[in-house]
Design an enzyme around this catalytic site. Sequence first.
Site, PDB file in Angstrom:
ATOM      1  N   LYS A 176      -2.654  -0.055  12.292  1.00 51.41           N
ATOM      2  CA  LYS A 176      -2.975   0.630  13.557  1.00 51.41           C
ATOM      3  C   LYS A 176      -3.881   1.840  13.330  1.00 51.41           C
ATOM      4  O   LYS A 176      -4.847   2.041  14.059  1.00 51.41           O
ATOM      5  CB  LYS A 176      -1.686   1.128  14.254  1.00 51.41           C
ATOM      6  CG  LYS A 176      -0.696   0.036  14.594  1.00 51.41           C
ATOM      7  CD  LYS A 176       0.486   0.585  15.385  1.00 51.41           C
ATOM      8  CE  LYS A 176       1.324   1.618  14.649  1.00 51.41           C
ATOM      9  NZ  LYS A 176       2.004   1.103  13.440  1.00 51.41           N
ATOM     10  N   ARG A 208       1.698   8.682   0.439  1.00 52.60           N
ATOM     11  CA  ARG A 208       2.574   9.381   1.395  1.00 52.60           C
ATOM     12  C   ARG A 208       4.005   9.298   0.900  1.00 52.60           C
ATOM     13  O   ARG A 208       4.429   8.267   0.386  1.00 52.60           O
ATOM     14  CB  ARG A 208       2.471   8.699   2.772  1.00 52.60           C
ATOM     15  CG  ARG A 208       1.391   9.274   3.648  1.00 52.60           C
ATOM     16  CD  ARG A 208       1.165   8.468   4.893  1.00 52.60           C
ATOM     17  NE  ARG A 208       2.372   8.158   5.655  1.00 52.60           N
ATOM     18  CZ  ARG A 208       2.353   7.609   6.870  1.00 52.60           C
ATOM     19  NH1 ARG A 208       1.194   7.322   7.448  1.00 52.60           N
ATOM     20  NH2 ARG A 208       3.463   7.345   7.507  1.00 52.60           N
ATOM     21  N   ARG A 222      -0.665   1.574  -0.180  1.00 53.10           N
ATOM     22  CA  ARG A 222      -1.523   2.504   0.576  1.00 53.10           C
ATOM     23  C   ARG A 222      -1.695   3.824  -0.170  1.00 53.10           C
ATOM     24  O   ARG A 222      -0.748   4.366  -0.738  1.00 53.10           O
ATOM     25  CB  ARG A 222      -0.884   2.761   1.942  1.00 53.10           C
ATOM     26  CG  ARG A 222      -1.640   3.790   2.762  1.00 53.10           C
ATOM     27  CD  ARG A 222      -1.325   3.687   4.217  1.00 53.10           C
ATOM     28  NE  ARG A 222       0.045   4.082   4.552  1.00 53.10           N
ATOM     29  CZ  ARG A 222       0.516   4.055   5.789  1.00 53.10           C
ATOM     30  NH1 ARG A 222      -0.233   3.635   6.785  1.00 53.10           N
ATOM     31  NH2 ARG A 222       1.760   4.423   6.026  1.00 53.10           N
ATOM     32  N   ARG A 237      11.992   2.612   7.490  1.00 48.60           N
ATOM     33  CA  ARG A 237      11.012   2.573   8.581  1.00 48.60           C
ATOM     34  C   ARG A 237      10.948   1.184   9.223  1.00 48.60           C
ATOM     35  O   ARG A 237      10.817   1.063  10.432  1.00 48.60           O
ATOM     36  CB  ARG A 237       9.635   2.991   8.059  1.00 48.60           C
ATOM     37  CG  ARG A 237       9.578   4.486   7.766  1.00 48.60           C
ATOM     38  CD  ARG A 237       8.452   4.824   6.835  1.00 48.60           C
ATOM     39  NE  ARG A 237       7.148   4.654   7.457  1.00 48.60           N
ATOM     40  CZ  ARG A 237       6.030   4.460   6.757  1.00 48.60           C
ATOM     41  NH1 ARG A 237       6.066   4.390   5.440  1.00 48.60           N
ATOM     42  NH2 ARG A 237       4.898   4.352   7.399  1.00 48.60           N
ATOM     43  N   ARG A 270       7.724   5.143  20.413  1.00 50.57           N
ATOM     44  CA  ARG A 270       8.418   4.391  19.369  1.00 50.57           C
ATOM     45  C   ARG A 270       9.821   3.979  19.797  1.00 50.57           C
ATOM     46  O   ARG A 270      10.544   3.378  19.004  1.00 50.57           O
ATOM     47  CB  ARG A 270       8.517   5.243  18.109  1.00 50.57           C
ATOM     48  CG  ARG A 270       7.461   4.882  17.057  1.00 50.57           C
ATOM     49  CD  ARG A 270       7.716   5.763  15.888  1.00 50.57           C
ATOM     50  NE  ARG A 270       7.261   5.346  14.619  1.00 50.57           N
ATOM     51  CZ  ARG A 270       6.086   5.668  14.085  1.00 50.57           C
ATOM     52  NH1 ARG A 270       5.182   6.286  14.796  1.00 50.57           N
ATOM     53  NH2 ARG A 270       5.812   5.340  12.851  1.00 50.57           N
TER      54      ARG A 270
END
Length: 209
Positions: free
Chosen positions: A14, A156, A123, A167, A89
């Site tokens: 996203k 991160r 990532r 998550r 969310r």
Amino acid sequence: MARVVFLGPPGAGKGTQASRFAAEHGVPHLSTGDLLRAAVAARTPLGREADGYMQQGQLVPDPLVLRILSERLALPDARDGFLLDGFPRNVAQATRLESMTRLDSVLFFDLPPERLVDRLSGRRVCPTCQSVYHVTAAPPRIEGRCDVDGHDLVQRSDDRPDAIRMRLKVYAEQTAPLLEYYRARGLLRSIDADGAPGQVAVRLRAALT
Ligand code: AMP
């Protein structure tokens, strides 16, 4: 001008698409994750409160997120259009959003769960310009260095295995019900979010026309 929400699990791409889309359409990219990370980095009272939840991969409590989002949404550049990434969310946030503004469309990034873990664990991000890379799928030209400003890339803290698991669980339990919420309102469109960013961007454009 568009009032658009990008909805989907963490790791679906996203943020990558949101930066492109916002630049193309001249709308601000409003990412509650980015706003919260900036508050954490600046050590504001809100940031200090949010930090622990984020590290664990839990949702930050609604009152904090709503405060940061409504302040950002009230700035003049978001008056005629915006792209929301990472908000809402849960259903309570969606209901609040509905009372703040109307939406034109909600775009669901569809990606099988098994692809998400690889996307998240590989990532790497630039801590200064926020450019996003992937160790194998989208590596920088020089390993570990940002192509844009040469800074060392970081992982991160919530892209580590136990936070990733949390998550994905939080997404399934709290965020996935928004698909039905927005389908019922006739706003939901889906795209296949697997593939290179360029391919996904083409599907995204097609879905929004
Ligand atoms: P993101 O960058 O969108 O993956 O968000 C990173 C983290 O920020 C999430 O795991 C949550 O801890 C927090 N966060 C971002 N957006 C929200 C939201 N709308 N509601 C609650 N927590 C959020």
